[in-house]
Write a protein that holds these residues in place. Sequence first.
Motif, short mmCIF file in Angstrom:
data_model
loop_
_atom_site.label_atom_id
_atom_site.label_comp_id
_atom_site.label_asym_id
_atom_site.label_seq_id
_atom_site.Cartn_x
_atom_site.Cartn_y
_atom_site.Cartn_z
N GLY A 39 42.64 -11.97 25.86
CA GLY A 39 43.09 -11.13 26.96
C GLY A 39 44.19 -10.16 26.55
N ILE A 40 45.15 -10.64 25.77
CA ILE A 40 46.25 -9.77 25.33
C ILE A 40 45.74 -8.67 24.42
N THR A 41 44.80 -9.02 23.51
CA THR A 41 44.23 -8.02 22.61
C THR A 41 43.49 -6.94 23.38
N VAL A 42 42.65 -7.37 24.35
CA VAL A 42 41.91 -6.39 25.16
C VAL A 42 42.87 -5.52 25.97
N TRP A 43 43.91 -6.14 26.51
CA TRP A 43 44.88 -5.38 27.32
C TRP A 43 45.62 -4.35 26.47
N LEU A 44 45.99 -4.73 25.25
CA LEU A 44 46.69 -3.79 24.37
C LEU A 44 45.80 -2.61 24.00
N ILE A 45 44.53 -2.91 23.65
CA ILE A 45 43.61 -1.84 23.29
C ILE A 45 43.35 -0.93 24.48
N TRP A 46 43.15 -1.54 25.66
CA TRP A 46 42.91 -0.77 26.88
C TRP A 46 44.11 0.12 27.22
N THR A 47 45.31 -0.42 27.10
CA THR A 47 46.52 0.36 27.38
C THR A 47 46.72 1.47 26.36
N LEU A 48 46.48 1.18 25.09
CA LEU A 48 46.67 2.19 24.05
C LEU A 48 45.68 3.35 24.20
#
Length: 236
Positions: A39-48
């Motif tokens: 979840g954190i990885t997907v959130w970081l990629i989505w935010t970036l």
Amino acid sequence: MKDRSDQPGLPLPTPRKQGPFAALRSSFLAGLVVIAPIGITVWLIWTLTGWIDSWVLPMVPYRFRPEHYIGINLRGVGVVFFLLFTVVIGWLAKGYVGRSLLRLGEQIVDRMPIVRSIYGGLKQIAETVLSEKEARFDRACLIEYPRRGLWAVGFVAGPAKGEVGRQVPGDMMAVFLPTTPNPTSGFLLFIPESDVHFLNMTVEDAAKLIISAGLVYPGRPDLSLQENIDGKSTVS
């Protein structure tokens, strides 16, 4: 104290059964261990990607955007435009015309007192970090910091060069000592080469150790800290 299993006639202790709430809690924690990194990885990629889109898309004419044809705002289109633009700029910079324009632009910037300092520093950092000719921070090490008997994990940048190498006697190594949990900040230390103990773990594994504040120990478990300090574990 004697083991009760060696005494005849005494019942063996039975393992305590796990209650329904404890089992539910254990399952929840196990699921959290699996979901949290994803979840954190997907959130970081989505935010970036969203942050890059917010900067790039306003500079792209509307007729070149996909939503002009399909009516849907696709996330990540700005990233694609940014990558294509960077490749084109790099290709032009390798040519004669591109190099001439770049030199002209740098001459103009060099006449601006404050701007030239900022540009020069950023350019040197970019050339050092992104250089394909020479690897940087390719070794992790142990150093005694902040005093004897206390050890810290650092990254070796190479031997001291230039004026620093001439002013300081002996063979000195430039070591970057990152902070926890943010390894992008830290201290630049010049340490005698004999006091730098190279680790067998990779830079990525050392970064995991630093970011996790010592909770994650990657690398080879058969090598102890004392073996690294004694110099038995060296980089091939």
